[in-house]
Design a protein around this motif. Structure first.
Motif, PDB file in Angstrom:
ATOM      1  N   THR A 182      -9.293   5.226  -0.322  1.00 38.61           N
ATOM      2  CA  THR A 182     -10.059   6.411  -0.753  1.00 38.61           C
ATOM      3  C   THR A 182     -10.251   7.376   0.412  1.00 38.61           C
ATOM      4  O   THR A 182     -10.112   8.592   0.262  1.00 38.61           O
ATOM      5  CB  THR A 182     -11.450   5.973  -1.277  1.00 38.61           C
TER       6      THR A 182
ATOM      7  N   TYR B 249     -22.759   1.187   2.687  1.00 40.29           N
ATOM      8  CA  TYR B 249     -21.403   1.516   2.262  1.00 40.29           C
ATOM      9  C   TYR B 249     -20.453   1.011   3.353  1.00 40.29           C
ATOM     10  O   TYR B 249     -19.813   1.772   4.079  1.00 40.29           O
ATOM     11  CB  TYR B 249     -21.232   3.017   2.027  1.00 40.29           C
TER      12      TYR B 249
ATOM     13  N   VAL C   4       3.896  -0.299  -5.646  1.00 46.91           N
ATOM     14  CA  VAL C   4       4.299  -1.306  -6.637  1.00 46.91           C
ATOM     15  C   VAL C   4       4.564  -0.570  -7.946  1.00 46.91           C
ATOM     16  O   VAL C   4       3.703   0.171  -8.432  1.00 46.91           O
ATOM     17  CB  VAL C   4       3.199  -2.377  -6.813  1.00 46.91           C
TER      18      VAL C   4
ATOM     19  N   VAL D  53     -19.999   0.607  -4.691  1.00 44.85           N
ATOM     20  CA  VAL D  53     -18.774  -0.155  -4.960  1.00 44.85           C
ATOM     21  C   VAL D  53     -18.497  -1.300  -3.952  1.00 44.85           C
ATOM     22  O   VAL D  53     -18.046  -2.373  -4.364  1.00 44.85           O
ATOM     23  CB  VAL D  53     -17.563   0.785  -5.128  1.00 44.85           C
TER      24      VAL D  53
ATOM     25  N   GLU E 226       0.855  -1.194   0.000  1.00 44.02           N
ATOM     26  CA  GLU E 226       0.000   0.000   0.000  1.00 44.02           C
ATOM     27  C   GLU E 226       0.886   1.236   0.000  1.00 44.02           C
ATOM     28  O   GLU E 226       1.765   1.374   0.845  1.00 44.02           O
ATOM     29  CB  GLU E 226      -0.922  -0.030   1.227  1.00 44.02           C
TER      30      GLU E 226
ATOM     31  N   ASP F 244     -21.496   9.029  -0.808  1.00 46.78           N
ATOM     32  CA  ASP F 244     -22.863   9.318  -1.217  1.00 46.78           C
ATOM     33  C   ASP F 244     -23.651   8.041  -1.483  1.00 46.78           C
ATOM     34  O   ASP F 244     -24.785   8.090  -1.951  1.00 46.78           O
ATOM     35  CB  ASP F 244     -22.958  10.358  -2.344  1.00 46.78           C
ATOM     36  N   SER F 245     -23.055   6.905  -1.180  1.00 44.08           N
ATOM     37  CA  SER F 245     -23.864   5.698  -0.938  1.00 44.08           C
ATOM     38  C   SER F 245     -24.265   5.819   0.528  1.00 44.08           C
ATOM     39  O   SER F 245     -23.497   6.338   1.340  1.00 44.08           O
ATOM     40  CB  SER F 245     -23.032   4.424  -1.062  1.00 44.08           C
TER      41      SER F 245
HETATM   42  C1  LIG Z   1     -14.217  11.123  -2.792  1.00 45.35           C
HETATM   43  C2  LIG Z   1     -14.754   9.793  -3.183  1.00 45.35           C
HETATM   44  C3  LIG Z   1     -15.994   9.409  -2.720  1.00 45.35           C
HETATM   45  C4  LIG Z   1     -16.504   8.167  -3.066  1.00 45.35           C
HETATM   46  N1  LIG Z   1     -17.740   7.826  -2.618  1.00 45.35           N
HETATM   47  C5  LIG Z   1     -18.257   6.644  -2.974  1.00 45.35           C
HETATM   48  C6  LIG Z   1     -19.564   6.262  -2.551  1.00 45.35           C
HETATM   49  O1  LIG Z   1     -20.252   6.980  -1.853  1.00 45.35           O
HETATM   50  N2  LIG Z   1     -20.036   5.066  -2.957  1.00 45.35           N
HETATM   51  C7  LIG Z   1     -19.314   4.237  -3.740  1.00 45.35           C
HETATM   52  O2  LIG Z   1     -19.786   3.168  -4.043  1.00 45.35           O
HETATM   53  N3  LIG Z   1     -18.074   4.565  -4.142  1.00 45.35           N
HETATM   54  C8  LIG Z   1     -17.542   5.743  -3.794  1.00 45.35           C
HETATM   55  N4  LIG Z   1     -16.292   6.079  -4.220  1.00 45.35           N
HETATM   56  C9  LIG Z   1     -15.515   5.117  -5.025  1.00 45.35           C
HETATM   57  C10 LIG Z   1     -14.444   4.427  -4.159  1.00 45.35           C
HETATM   58  O3  LIG Z   1     -13.324   4.349  -4.940  1.00 45.35           O
HETATM   59  C11 LIG Z   1     -14.914   3.058  -3.709  1.00 45.35           C
HETATM   60  O4  LIG Z   1     -16.103   3.177  -2.976  1.00 45.35           O
HETATM   61  C12 LIG Z   1     -13.943   2.289  -2.833  1.00 45.35           C
HETATM   62  O5  LIG Z   1     -13.329   3.107  -1.888  1.00 45.35           O
HETATM   63  C13 LIG Z   1     -12.904   1.558  -3.628  1.00 45.35           C
HETATM   64  O6  LIG Z   1     -12.131   0.814  -2.754  1.00 45.35           O
HETATM   65  P1  LIG Z   1     -10.814   0.094  -3.275  1.00 45.35           P
HETATM   66  O7  LIG Z   1     -10.160  -0.476  -2.083  1.00 45.35           O
HETATM   67  O8  LIG Z   1     -11.151  -0.801  -4.397  1.00 45.35           O
HETATM   68  O9  LIG Z   1      -9.966   1.263  -3.912  1.00 45.35           O
HETATM   69  P2  LIG Z   1      -9.286   2.500  -3.203  1.00 45.35           P
HETATM   70  O10 LIG Z   1     -10.083   2.920  -2.035  1.00 45.35           O
HETATM   71  O11 LIG Z   1      -9.035   3.505  -4.268  1.00 45.35           O
HETATM   72  O12 LIG Z   1      -7.909   1.903  -2.706  1.00 45.35           O
HETATM   73  C14 LIG Z   1      -6.881   1.573  -3.587  1.00 45.35           C
HETATM   74  C15 LIG Z   1      -5.589   1.660  -2.826  1.00 45.35           C
HETATM   75  O13 LIG Z   1      -4.557   1.171  -3.661  1.00 45.35           O
HETATM   76  C16 LIG Z   1      -3.391   1.944  -3.424  1.00 45.35           C
HETATM   77  N5  LIG Z   1      -2.569   1.843  -4.616  1.00 45.35           N
HETATM   78  C17 LIG Z   1      -2.879   2.176  -5.884  1.00 45.35           C
HETATM   79  N6  LIG Z   1      -1.861   1.897  -6.711  1.00 45.35           N
HETATM   80  C18 LIG Z   1      -0.890   1.385  -5.948  1.00 45.35           C
HETATM   81  C19 LIG Z   1       0.425   0.895  -6.225  1.00 45.35           C
HETATM   82  N7  LIG Z   1       0.915   0.888  -7.463  1.00 45.35           N
HETATM   83  N8  LIG Z   1       1.161   0.435  -5.200  1.00 45.35           N
HETATM   84  C20 LIG Z   1       0.671   0.416  -3.935  1.00 45.35           C
HETATM   85  N9  LIG Z   1      -0.542   0.877  -3.609  1.00 45.35           N
HETATM   86  C21 LIG Z   1      -1.321   1.345  -4.613  1.00 45.35           C
HETATM   87  C22 LIG Z   1      -3.899   3.345  -3.178  1.00 45.35           C
HETATM   88  O14 LIG Z   1      -2.986   4.068  -2.401  1.00 45.35           O
HETATM   89  C23 LIG Z   1      -5.195   3.073  -2.436  1.00 45.35           C
HETATM   90  O15 LIG Z   1      -5.010   3.164  -1.059  1.00 45.35           O
HETATM   91  C24 LIG Z   1     -15.756   7.301  -3.895  1.00 45.35           C
HETATM   92  C25 LIG Z   1     -14.520   7.706  -4.382  1.00 45.35           C
HETATM   93  C26 LIG Z   1     -14.028   8.940  -4.035  1.00 45.35           C
HETATM   94  C27 LIG Z   1     -12.693   9.350  -4.573  1.00 45.35           C
END
Ligand SMILES: Cc1cc2nc3c(=O)[nH]c(=O)nc-3n(C[C@H](O)[C@H](O)[C@H](O)COP(=O)(O)OP(=O)(O)OC[C@H]3O[C@@H](n4cnc5c(N)ncnc54)[C@H](O)[C@@H]3O)c2cc1C
Length: 505
Positions: free
Chosen positions: A13, A31, A78, A407, A5, A25-26
């Protein structure tokens, strides 16, 4: 298992996005993770859509409760991964100079994690400070007595603009295209409803998993064109008053298919904007002209439109006032006019879905690079796997429902599917699973065929890759006609048929 990470701690996020007004906003009751049934009962959310610090606290709590940190190496990015066809292993490189080998790589890099700061001429000359909303300083930013610019009017800007307008001397919002925003209707949730939901979590989980968008909203099984004007108005009012994604996910079934049906819905929102924004010229600027309702990410607003009634808030609209030309030492030049600022906030979103995956610098069989394989847009099988990249899985990656859903529902479905798949590989003594080219081609054709039957391609949206210069125009998610429920069923059928469409060895 080893997790890498980039951030210093958990939260993802909700670690990165610390701008004022950042909140989900879910609705919070869905959520969240559904696999910890006890926590679903114990955790109390303060509001319908909690703010970033509260969601971060929840994620930190989950990590502690399940001792997740011990498997995570923080502050580590990574920077490359290459498949070795001789050993059948991935070689993964980090920015700390490490190289490790792995049987499987699971890319959980997030759909909206790769920040997009527009390449504007002169940014380096700017005498003030500038921030991207997803990289806000942890100590916060004091906007008091400051002249502030917000660039962008997407879902993030819609949250941040009313907050900054409270304290800034002057706030100028630079709009490239207007958005259809609907009320969030945030607030405390009625304790009786909280109780009822806790008593029915099994039912809720089943419903959201089988739903269209991972919410408890279901489309009205009728064309908007078949309803009488009175009935339509009643339904639109009901969804508008409910707030949140009800308007998008619970609308008439044809609003994303029929332009005429869509116009009825769009006209309703346009009326609401005109009612709320006092200056008719500003109201017209805030009314979308170039895309159908629902074809861009739905922003949820609280006092967004009223903010433009304030004396200290100015809207600079690219089509009527002129687009941003450059950043100057003192501020921003747009439409031939210079606006002076102390702070610029870029609410310009992300290189969505494909951005963070390409940044992994993946090399599959025969040294094939992902950015080359995806030169004309993403190519995946089920949005889970990529031909030529064996034993690599993506979570909520391109061509899966991902950002078109609540999501967490999609994350859990992918995590469960991948876990079962790897378990099955172990049990059956298989070492390699790889999407077959034909199955992938058919999936890509399906993704595009379905979306081309809708109005989605008519918008220059980030769903279409249109927010990033030089990004190929391609729909980035997957719109299953039966929603996340239909997609889940399809993935489960593939597994039940011995992973049809994959080659196992
Ligand atoms: C402001 C905001 C509000 C949101 N609100 C909603 C909502 O209300 N409802 C909804 O459904 N979705 C929402 N989303 C979408 C949100 O992305 C998802 O809900 C969810 O957080 C995704 O989780 P994740 O773990 O898949 O990805 P992320 O939360 O994006 O986590 C990915 C992680 O991977 C890490 N990473 C990336 N590339 C690398 C690398 N090369 N090496 C090491 N680490 C890396 C990043 O640092 C990050 O911590 C929102 C997004 C944003 C930006």
């Amino acid at each position: 298992m080893q997790v890498y990470e980039e951030a210093e701690t958990v939260g993802s996020t909700w670690y990165w996005n610390r701008y004022p007004g950042a909140r989900c906003d879910s609705e919070a009751y869905i959520y969240c993770f559904t696999w910890d049934k006890q926590l679903l009962q114990e955790w109390e959310w303060s509001e319908r859509y909690p703010e970033q610090p509260e969601i971060l606290r929840y994620l930190e709590h989950v990590a502690k409760r399940h001792d997740l940190r011990s498997n995570i190496q923080f502050n580590t990015r990574v920077i490359g991964a290459e498949f070795d066809a001789v050993t059948n292993l991935w070689k993964v490189q980090t920015d700390k100079g490490e190289e490790v080998t792995a049987c499987y790589v699971i890319a959980a890099v997030g759909p909206l994690s790769y920040a997009n700061t527009p390449q504007l001429n002169g940014l380096e000359k700017f005498n003030g400070r500038f921030y991207h909303t997803s990289r806000f300083p942890h100590a916060g930013v004091d906007f008091t007595n400051k002249r502030v610019a917000v660039v962008g009017t997407g879902a993030t800007a819609v949250q941040v603009v009313p907050e900054i307008a409270r304290s800034a001397t002057q706030l100028t919002v630079f709009q490239r295209t207007a958005n259809y925003c609907v009320p969030a209707r945030n607030g405390k949730v009625d304790p009786d409803l909280v109780k009822a939901r806790k008593a029915d979590y099994d039912g809720i989980i089943k419903r959201i998993r089988e739903s269209r968008g991972g919410f408890e909203h279901w489309p009205i099984r009728k064309s908007a064109l078949q309803a009488t004007p009175e009935e339509r108005e009643r339904e639109f009012d009901r969804m508008w008053d409910t707030g949140g994604f009800a308007f998008w996910a619970g609308n008439y079934q044809d609003i994303l298919i029929s332009q005429k049906a869509n116009d009825l819905c769009a006209d309703y929102i346009k009326r609401k904007i005109r009612e709320r924004v006092k200056d008719p010229i500003v109201a017209e600027k805030l009314i979308p002209k170039d895309h159908p309702y629902g074809t861009k990410r739905q922003p949820l607003e609280t006092n967004y439109y009223e903010t433009f009634n304030k004396d200290n808030v100015l809207l600079v609209d690219a089509s009527t006032d002129g687009a941003i030309e450059e950043i100057t030492e003192e501020g921003i030049r747009a439409g031939g006019k210079e606006y002076e600022f102390d702070i610029i906030v870029f609410a310009t979103g992300f290189d969505a879905l494909t951005g963070p995956l390409k940044a992994l610098n993946l090399k599959g069989r025969d040294g094939q690079r992902l950015d080359q394989a995806w030169a004309d847009g993403p190519h995946t099988y089920l949005g889970l796997s990529i031909a030529g990249f064996p034993n690599l899985f993506t979570i909520t990656g391109p061509q899966s429902p991902s950002v078109l859903s609540n999501v967490p529902v999609s994350i859990e479905q992918h995590v469960e599917w991948i876990t079962d798949c790897i378990d099955n590989m172990r049990k059956t003594g298989k070492a390699i699973i790889e999407a077959a080219q034909q199955a992938q081609d058919e999936w890509v054709a399906r993704v595009n065929q379905i979306v081309n039957m809708t109005l989605m391609p008519r918008a220059n949206s980030w769903y279409m890759g249109a927010n990033i210069a030089d990004k190929p125009r391609a729909f980035l998610a997957y719109l299953d006609p039966l929603g996340v429920g239909g997609y889940r069923k399809r993935c489960d059928e593939v597994a039940a048929k011995g992973y049809s469409g994959f080659t196992l060895a």
